[in-house]
Write a protein that holds these residues in place. Structure first.
Motif, PDB file in Angstrom:
ATOM      1  N   LEU A 139       1.017  -1.331  -0.072  1.00  0.00           N
ATOM      2  CA  LEU A 139       0.123  -0.217   0.158  1.00  0.00           C
ATOM      3  C   LEU A 139       0.977   1.169   0.006  1.00  0.00           C
ATOM      4  O   LEU A 139       1.993   1.333   0.435  1.00  0.00           O
ATOM      5  N   PRO A 140       0.425   2.353  -0.608  1.00  0.00           N
ATOM      6  CA  PRO A 140       0.929   3.573  -0.200  1.00  0.00           C
ATOM      7  C   PRO A 140       1.130   3.892   1.112  1.00  0.00           C
ATOM      8  O   PRO A 140       0.149   3.793   1.787  1.00  0.00           O
ATOM      9  N   ILE A 141       2.069   4.597   1.505  1.00  0.00           N
ATOM     10  CA  ILE A 141       2.398   5.040   3.009  1.00  0.00           C
ATOM     11  C   ILE A 141       2.299   3.811   3.958  1.00  0.00           C
ATOM     12  O   ILE A 141       1.492   3.878   4.737  1.00  0.00           O
ATOM     13  N   SER A 142       2.881   2.709   3.192  1.00  0.00           N
ATOM     14  CA  SER A 142       2.832   1.279   4.036  1.00  0.00           C
ATOM     15  C   SER A 142       3.173   1.432   5.643  1.00  0.00           C
ATOM     16  O   SER A 142       2.392   0.729   6.151  1.00  0.00           O
ATOM     17  N   PRO A 143       4.045   2.380   6.085  1.00  0.00           N
ATOM     18  CA  PRO A 143       4.546   2.046   7.446  1.00  0.00           C
ATOM     19  C   PRO A 143       3.165   2.753   8.210  1.00  0.00           C
ATOM     20  O   PRO A 143       3.030   2.049   9.248  1.00  0.00           O
ATOM     21  N   LEU A 144       2.429   3.688   7.736  1.00  0.00           N
ATOM     22  CA  LEU A 144       1.290   4.234   8.508  1.00  0.00           C
ATOM     23  C   LEU A 144       0.484   2.960   8.801  1.00  0.00           C
ATOM     24  O   LEU A 144      -0.169   2.719   9.729  1.00  0.00           O
ATOM     25  N   TRP A 145       0.014   2.304   7.609  1.00  0.00           N
ATOM     26  CA  TRP A 145      -1.108   1.118   7.465  1.00  0.00           C
ATOM     27  C   TRP A 145      -0.512   0.180   8.632  1.00  0.00           C
ATOM     28  O   TRP A 145      -1.114  -0.766   9.204  1.00  0.00           O
ATOM     29  N   SER A 146       0.746  -0.181   8.336  1.00  0.00           N
ATOM     30  CA  SER A 146       1.333  -1.411   9.319  1.00  0.00           C
ATOM     31  C   SER A 146       1.156  -0.953  10.829  1.00  0.00           C
ATOM     32  O   SER A 146       0.934  -1.741  11.749  1.00  0.00           O
ATOM     33  N   VAL A 147       1.666   0.084  11.119  1.00  0.00           N
ATOM     34  CA  VAL A 147       1.659   0.580  12.451  1.00  0.00           C
ATOM     35  C   VAL A 147       0.211   0.485  12.935  1.00  0.00           C
ATOM     36  O   VAL A 147       0.121   0.064  14.169  1.00  0.00           O
ATOM     37  N   LEU A 148      -0.497   1.153  12.315  1.00  0.00           N
ATOM     38  CA  LEU A 148      -2.169   0.916  12.728  1.00  0.00           C
ATOM     39  C   LEU A 148      -2.619  -0.572  13.035  1.00  0.00           C
ATOM     40  O   LEU A 148      -3.242  -0.791  14.108  1.00  0.00           O
ATOM     41  N   PHE A 149      -2.140  -1.647  12.084  1.00  0.00           N
ATOM     42  CA  PHE A 149      -2.674  -2.740  12.171  1.00  0.00           C
ATOM     43  C   PHE A 149      -2.084  -3.168  13.380  1.00  0.00           C
ATOM     44  O   PHE A 149      -2.828  -3.878  14.241  1.00  0.00           O
ATOM     45  N   PHE A 150      -0.732  -3.132  13.574  1.00  0.00           N
ATOM     46  CA  PHE A 150      -0.096  -4.005  14.663  1.00  0.00           C
ATOM     47  C   PHE A 150      -0.356  -3.183  16.113  1.00  0.00           C
ATOM     48  O   PHE A 150      -0.843  -3.830  16.922  1.00  0.00           O
ATOM     49  N   PHE A 151      -0.717  -2.026  15.970  1.00  0.00           N
ATOM     50  CA  PHE A 151      -1.217  -1.323  17.416  1.00  0.00           C
ATOM     51  C   PHE A 151      -2.705  -1.698  17.855  1.00  0.00           C
ATOM     52  O   PHE A 151      -2.964  -2.093  18.743  1.00  0.00           O
TER      53      PHE A 151
END
Length: 662
Positions: free
Chosen positions: A383-395
């Motif tokens: 995904l675009p801006i992948s770190p943001l989505w990854s942080v949200l998911f694992f949080f």
């Protein structure tokens, strides 16, 4: 304003009586001034929802839905929710709320089954150990997501020749060995999980050193849990306002983002779209999976539902609460499935391998941790801006795991407080901190290089059919030994009188449907049991033996305590059995004001003392003394009790009531 400092923190933990003006775990407005109550109904509901909604809602439900015909799975799932989930959740909530005790003392209702309560606490303790490790995994991945690009987005220095950045045809969520003994390609995510995150060894025999980044994450997880529970439900009730609601915010964000991605529709089709296979309804497996998912997702048989309900006010409407929690739990599973499969569909579209996408999803989901730590992180990297989505998911995974961990530690602490109130009443913070420290130390073997094998072993042996045994004994104890009709009268003391028609459905479920379904699932699970494995690695014989030893250690308490209760009782064998199956004198609502005539004291003072000799009937006076005691035994008949009540009222002008129902 009160000033807080290091000294005040020490006073809270160690409870210095010289500075303690009020128990910090009890508020002025609490109905129960000894144990405390929830500050509000919202805190109880959010805590219970957080406890019920666990990681299984995120990674197990979507897999089962896909495996069992997609949308067709929702039919047996909601049927099982109605006939087993809601009735058993209602039963446990009412049981805990009535006596305001934890899962051990609650079995004063049926002393011979008090071992069931001990077994529940042991299961909760062991599962809390490995659940803490899963939270540590989430923390590690969340911290690792603060990088751009994500560390698993391509095959880097940690990879080898088996790493595949563009999987086609041979996509695997775990290593598979073919007939010639060579290994197929692996996705970079499975390699990252094994080599970087877990540093996984070759098997349970090779323990290896502690993986220190996981040990530190495990320590952080324990600190977070201890901080949230430092004042028991008074502090955790405030924390759940965030931890129980934030996952829904993230799920909605991921869902909105997911459905706007190209290929999302294909993923949803695999979930509950047009590819739903209604013919699956004719197979027994789909009904077994639906019942199992309903049972485990609501945490029936763990003791947590009873513990959380024990802090309710006596007249709280736990009937409505059961519907709110169970339906929210089911809705969360369905909603999470949409969010997950929409993004997995986008991943399949990017790879342009929709022909084999079903195999990809099935293998990843079937791997258990595969969805959370392999398939979904891989999708995030696309995904675009992948770190943001990854942080949200694992949080989100972190908050979901913490809510369940809160309840697990609370079960352990509550049982110790109820068992030793004089010792621990003013040392709850110290007890909670000690419990979290012990859980952390016991979890260290699970963050070694062989840790994932220990986690799998505990998950397969302890957190599986053992709970079915405990739930079955719970139903037998409450409905058949204690008495379903007596239990209904107890509930009516809290809710008020209900009609026969109201209780008809619950009687049918408690006495017949729910126990029958549990027996079928239990027998089926034992008949189809297969030795656990992880990543294609089989467990050694001694590892499997250790797993069975854990099961025996938990269940052994049930017959041991039963034999102890029988030996402690007096009289003939039949009388001992009858006494052990009857409620003890300590079984009653916690507060005197709620006991009413059914649970009032058996002895009351009158102006004079009446010494009576009984031979199944009261037949004479012996002597009159300054005080009279009427010993109200069940051998008195109504006529004699009324006669003596009238006699003393006329003779001595006493206007009180003789205890017990006439």
């Amino acid at each position: 304003m009160r000033k807080y400092s290091w000294n005040s923190f020490k006073d809270l933990v160690f409870r210095n009586p010289a500075v303690a003006t009020q128990d910090p775990h009890v508020d002025d407005g609490d109905e129960n001034t000894e144990r405390g109550n929830w500050a509000s109904k919202r805190e109880y509901i959010l805590s219970t929802i957080g406890y019920a909604v666990g990681l299984g809602n995120i990674w197990r439900f979507p897999y089962l839905a896909y495996k069992n015909g997609g949308g067709a799975f929702l039919i047996p799932y909601f049927v099982m929710l109605v006939v087993t989930g809601i009735p058993l959740f209602f039963l446990e909530s009412a049981f805990g709320q009535f006596c305001s005790q934890g899962p051990i003392n609650i079995w004063r209702a049926v002393p011979i089954l008090q071992g069931v309560g001990i077994a529940m606490v042991l299961v909760t303790l062991i599962v809390s150990i490995y659940y803490n490790v899963i939270i540590a995994y989430s923390l590690y991945y969340m911290f690792a997501s603060f990088q751009s690009p994500l560390p698993w987005s391509s095959c880097l220095s940690w990879a080898d020749s088996n790493c595949s950045s563009t999987p086609r045809g041979t996509i695997q969520c775990r290593v598979r060995v073919n007939s010639t003994g060579s290994k197929n390609q692996q996705t970079r995510m499975s390699l990252f999980l094994s080599r970087v995150a877990l540093q996984r060894s070759s098997g349970l025999d090779e323990t290896g050193p502690v993986v220190w980044h996981l040990a530190l994450c495990l320590l952080l997880s324990s600190i977070l849990v201890a901080a949230a529970l430092i004042r028991g439900i008074k502090s955790s009730g405030k924390v759940v306002y965030f931890t129980a609601t934030f996952p829904y915010v993230v799920i909605l964000i991921l869902l909105i983002r997911g459905v706007t991605l190209e290929g999302a529709g294909d993923g949803i089709q695999f979930y509950i779209g047009s590819q739903s296979n209604l013919t699956k309804l004719y197979e027994a497996q789909i009904w077994k999976d639906a019942a199992t998912q309903t049972f485990y997702s609501l945490s029936i048989g763990w003791g947590g539902v009873m513990t959380l309900a024990s802090y309710n006010s006596f007249h709280n409407n736990m009937f409505k609460d059961a519907f709110v929690v169970t339906l929210t739990n089911a809705g969360t599973s369905v909603l999470a499935g949409f969010a997950i499969f929409s993004i997995l569909g986008h991943m399949a579209h990017i790879y342009q391998i929709l022909e084999v996408a079903s195999d990809v999803l099935f293998l990843c989901l079937h791997a258990g941790f595969g969805l959370a730590f392999i398939a979904y992180p891989d999708a995030m990297s696309k995904l675009p801006i992948s770190p943001l989505w990854s942080v949200l998911f694992f949080f989100m995974l972190l908050t979901v795991g913490l809510d369940s961990q809160f309840a697990g530690i609370e079960v352990i602490v509550t049982c110790l407080l109820d068992a030793f109130p004089k010792i621990f009443k003013h040392k709850r913070a110290l007890l909670t901190t000690s419990a979290c420290a012990i859980v952390y130390l016991l979890g260290l073997p699970c963050v070694t290089q062989a840790g994932i094998y220990w986690v799998t072993l505990v998950d397969q042996f302890v957190a599986s059919w053992v709970l079915l045994v405990l739930a079955l004994l719970e139903i037998i104890g409450i409905c058949y030994i204690y008495g379903g009709n007596r239990f209904i009268k107890d509930i009516e003391m809290m809710l008020g009188s209900k009609s026969f028609a109201f209780w008809l459905w619950w009687r049918v479920c408690w006495f017949f449907i729910s126990p029958s379904i549990i027996v079928v699932i239990l027998v089926w699970s034992l008949m189809t049991f297969k030795p656990p494995f992880y990543g294609g690695v089989q467990f050694p014989v001694w590892g499997l033996a250790l797993g069975w030893c854990m099961v025996v250690f938990i269940l052994l308490w049930i017959p041991v305590v039963a034999v102890y209760k029988l030996m402690k009782a007096q009289g003939s064998p039949w009388k001992r059995l009858k006494t052990s199956c009857s409620p003890s004198k300590d079984w009653h609502p916690y507060l005197d004001v709620h006991r009413g005539e059914r649970y009032s004291e058996e002895k009351f003072k009158l102006p004079l003392e009446l010494k009576c000799k009984t031979n199944r009937r009261l037949y004479m006076y012996c002597s009159l003394r300054p005080f009279i005691y009427i010993y109200n035994t069940y051998t008195y008949n109504t006529t004699f009790k009324c006669f003596h009540y009238l006699l003393f009222e006329l003779r001595f002008g006493y206007q009180g009531k003789i205890s017990g129902s006439l």
